[in-house]
Enzyme design. Structure first.
Site, short mmCIF file in Angstrom:
data_model
loop_
_atom_site.label_atom_id
_atom_site.label_comp_id
_atom_site.label_asym_id
_atom_site.label_seq_id
_atom_site.Cartn_x
_atom_site.Cartn_y
_atom_site.Cartn_z
N SER A 27 25.66 9.88 68.99
CA SER A 27 24.72 9.47 67.69
C SER A 27 23.87 8.31 67.65
CB SER A 27 25.56 9.52 66.48
OG SER A 27 24.64 9.74 65.07
N ASP B 101 23.81 20.91 64.15
CA ASP B 101 23.49 19.70 64.14
C ASP B 101 22.04 19.37 63.68
OD1 ASP B 101 23.24 17.02 64.08
OD2 ASP B 101 23.78 16.62 65.95
N HIS C 28 27.42 18.15 64.33
CA HIS C 28 27.39 16.81 64.74
C HIS C 28 28.80 15.96 65.22
CE1 HIS C 28 24.84 13.13 65.53
NE2 HIS C 28 25.81 12.40 64.69
#
Length: 324
Positions: A166, A266, A298
């Protein structure tokens, strides 16, 4: 966003809220797991202070068995996620995930505890991450009185990778670009061979793919970046959109291979796939790979590490790390 509560100034769901007195209440990523020997993976960890002036710290990991051998292992410099505003190296989710990856890949890891927004606005996270990289690199060339023995004794500095998920994957991209342009890292002794980018956090003003119809989640992601990096460029700031005209060219990445992983459900998936495609067509001379996990959201492997798909992803990351 004014919530109507006189005590509340800003809410950034689902991560945090900022009160009118400036105090920050984080709603996630606040739990702490201590370092030490993990009996399940036989990985040992410890916390270290890197730069006293800024309070920059890291958590180091290595297989416990390596203490009995002179074996030199690959090094992974890891940057955690959390939209630049939550979590830490001691977050139990990250601590457990790093234990699993270190055991699977048989490597040494340095998990960097960069400073968070809003107390430390961007680019503080990028600068901390760069400082940690330079500190690690110094162990490849210098006889330091304060050297970290796990790095000096157990790391093969010809086999270094940058990794993150991320926001952390976003950070690795910019570190690799900076490596290309910097002469402050001795690349003849400290060779970053690759990037491991898990569900990278990139974005943009114009929606693409599923972002066009998933307006609820798109608005949520919009708020994240507006909060940590308020600017007139908004979601087309080069730090979050690496494809705008003023962003550094992808062909300048200072490594020879990149693994981008995405998850089918995601909201950031389209950006990860776009990064992979743009990299392939950029003129960069390295090798890029894309790995997609179906039916997951995610960073699912961090929150549900015992699932079969999480274990498969960890194995794929370990395989990439150990490729020559």
């Amino acid at each position: 966003m004014d919530s109507g509560n006189p005590e509340m100034s800003i809410e950034v769901p689902p991560y945090l809220r900022v009160r009118k007195d400036g105090s920050v209440e984080r709603l996630a990523g606040t739990q702490v797991a201590p370092p030490g020997l993990d009996p399940v993976t036989n990985v040992i960890s410890k916390d270290i202070l890197i730069i006293p002036e800024t309070g920059l710290t890291a958590r180091l990991y290595r297989p416990n068995s390596v203490a009995k051998t002179p074996q030199k292992l690959p090094l992974l410099l890891y940057y955690h996620g959390g939209a630049f505003c939550i979590s830490s190296t001691s977050d139990p989710f990250y601590h457990n995930s790093l234990n699993n990856l270190v055991a699977e890949a048989n490597l040494v890891a340095v998990s960097v505890n960069y400073r968070l927004a809003p107390e430390h606005p961007l680019p503080a996270a990028y600068e901390d991450s760069w400082d940690a990289l330079r500190w690690v690199a110094s162990h490849a060339t210098e006889d330091r009185e304060d050297h970290e023995s796990w790095l000096k004794n157990n790391v093969d500095f010809d086999r270094v990778l940058l990794g993150g998920d991320s926001a952390g994957a976003n950070i690795t991209h910019f570190l690799a670009l900076r490596l290309h342009a910097s002469d402050s890292v001795p690349t003849e002794y400290f060779k970053v061979s690759g990037l491991v980018m898990v569900n990278p956090y990139f974005w943009g003003k114009e929606p693409i793919g599923v972002e066009i119809t998933d307006t609820t989640r798109r608005e949520m992601v919009n708020k994240w970046w507006d909060f940590v990096c308020p600017s007139e460029k908004g979601n087309d700031d080069p730090l979050i959109n690496p494809f705008v005209e003023e962003a550094p060219a992808l062909e300048r990445l200072g490594c020879s291979r990149v693994l981008v992983t995405v998850a089918e459900r995601d909201i950031l998936m389209e950006r990860g796939k776009l990064y992979y495609k743009k990299l392939l067509n950029s003129g960069w001379k390295g090798r890029a790979e894309l790995y997609e996990t179906k039916g997951e959201d995610h960073v699912f492997h961090i929150f549900n590490p015992n699932s079969d798909k999480a274990k498969s992803l960890i194995k794929r990351l370990a395989s990439f790390i150990n490729e020559q």
